[in-house]
Design an enzyme around this catalytic site. Sequence first.
Site, short mmCIF file in Angstrom:
data_model
loop_
_atom_site.label_atom_id
_atom_site.label_comp_id
_atom_site.label_asym_id
_atom_site.label_seq_id
_atom_site.Cartn_x
_atom_site.Cartn_y
_atom_site.Cartn_z
N ASP A 135 54.42 18.10 56.33
CA ASP A 135 54.63 18.59 57.68
C ASP A 135 55.29 17.46 58.49
O ASP A 135 56.29 16.92 58.05
CB ASP A 135 53.30 19.08 58.27
CG ASP A 135 53.45 19.83 59.57
OD1 ASP A 135 53.79 21.02 59.54
OD2 ASP A 135 53.26 19.22 60.63
N TYR B 56 56.74 17.35 68.45
CA TYR B 56 57.76 18.39 68.64
C TYR B 56 58.72 18.01 69.76
O TYR B 56 59.92 18.33 69.70
CB TYR B 56 57.08 19.72 68.95
CG TYR B 56 56.25 20.25 67.82
CD1 TYR B 56 56.78 21.15 66.90
CD2 TYR B 56 54.93 19.85 67.64
CE1 TYR B 56 56.02 21.64 65.84
CE2 TYR B 56 54.16 20.32 66.59
CZ TYR B 56 54.71 21.22 65.69
OH TYR B 56 53.96 21.69 64.64
N HIS C 87 51.74 26.70 53.31
CA HIS C 87 52.10 25.45 53.96
C HIS C 87 51.15 24.31 53.60
O HIS C 87 51.52 23.14 53.68
CB HIS C 87 52.08 25.65 55.48
CG HIS C 87 52.60 24.48 56.25
ND1 HIS C 87 53.88 23.98 56.08
CD2 HIS C 87 52.01 23.70 57.20
CE1 HIS C 87 54.06 22.95 56.89
NE2 HIS C 87 52.94 22.76 57.57
#
Length: 282
Positions: A103, A204, A260
Amino acid sequence: MSERDEIDLEHGLARVNGVKLHYVTAGDGPALVLLHGWPQTWYEWRHVVPEFATDYTVVAPDLRGMGDSERPASGYDKRTVATDVRELVAHLGFEEIALVGHDWGMPTAYAYAAQYREEVRALATLEAGLPGINEDRKRKLWHTRFHQVRDLPERLVAGREELYLSWFYREGAYDPSAIDDEARREYRRCYSSPGGLRGGFEYYRAYETDAEHNREHAEDPLESPVLALGGEASFGELAIEDMEAVAADVRGEVLERAGHWIPEERPEYFCERLRAFLDDAY
């Protein structure tokens, strides 16, 4: 009790690159550094650390802003986060490492390998894309855009951390039970503590800076071997395609029966695949 059951985890704190990082170490031998993603902590590697501590010094830090590490106001571009990790590695007495990133740990690991090429013996990347590379698919991810908004996600999610985070653990999984109640409690503890949400969302908010950096790094492809893994129920081939765009020697695989959360959904197979890759690299 097996040898792996007897592995002792050592927790430490170190101030590096201007930030205090919490980290876990185990074992003895060459350094194997494991970088977690969002919304997780070092704890996502709990099934992996014992498997490699018999042959490696495993180092699993909480990245800046997440887990039990310090949560500064800035420094979330992945070049900076990678430099945090490199200084931690030096603090622990290592120069050359094998590096694994999942990730947000994946673009952090790439930034490490791209900046400090002679110091990364092998690189493994899991279930993520690189900002600035193969952009069309990644910009459609709703949560990426939502988390980039300043302050709003924190206000909407605060007090609802369990509900919000559980959605990702469920929707991103092939096997939703893989992230068990104990793991969810640990992740919720960290992300519901003061600054926990903001620290995660800042990854982000650094997206555009990361994209610029990655396009610069991609002009000089990595030469060290890369293992790129995607889950069939999540990123799939994209996790491989991004690394093929920036590295010359990529061994890619889409894992069946995985989403994931590969280190938690298929830990035994992941450890086997990573061990074979590292054995070849060393």
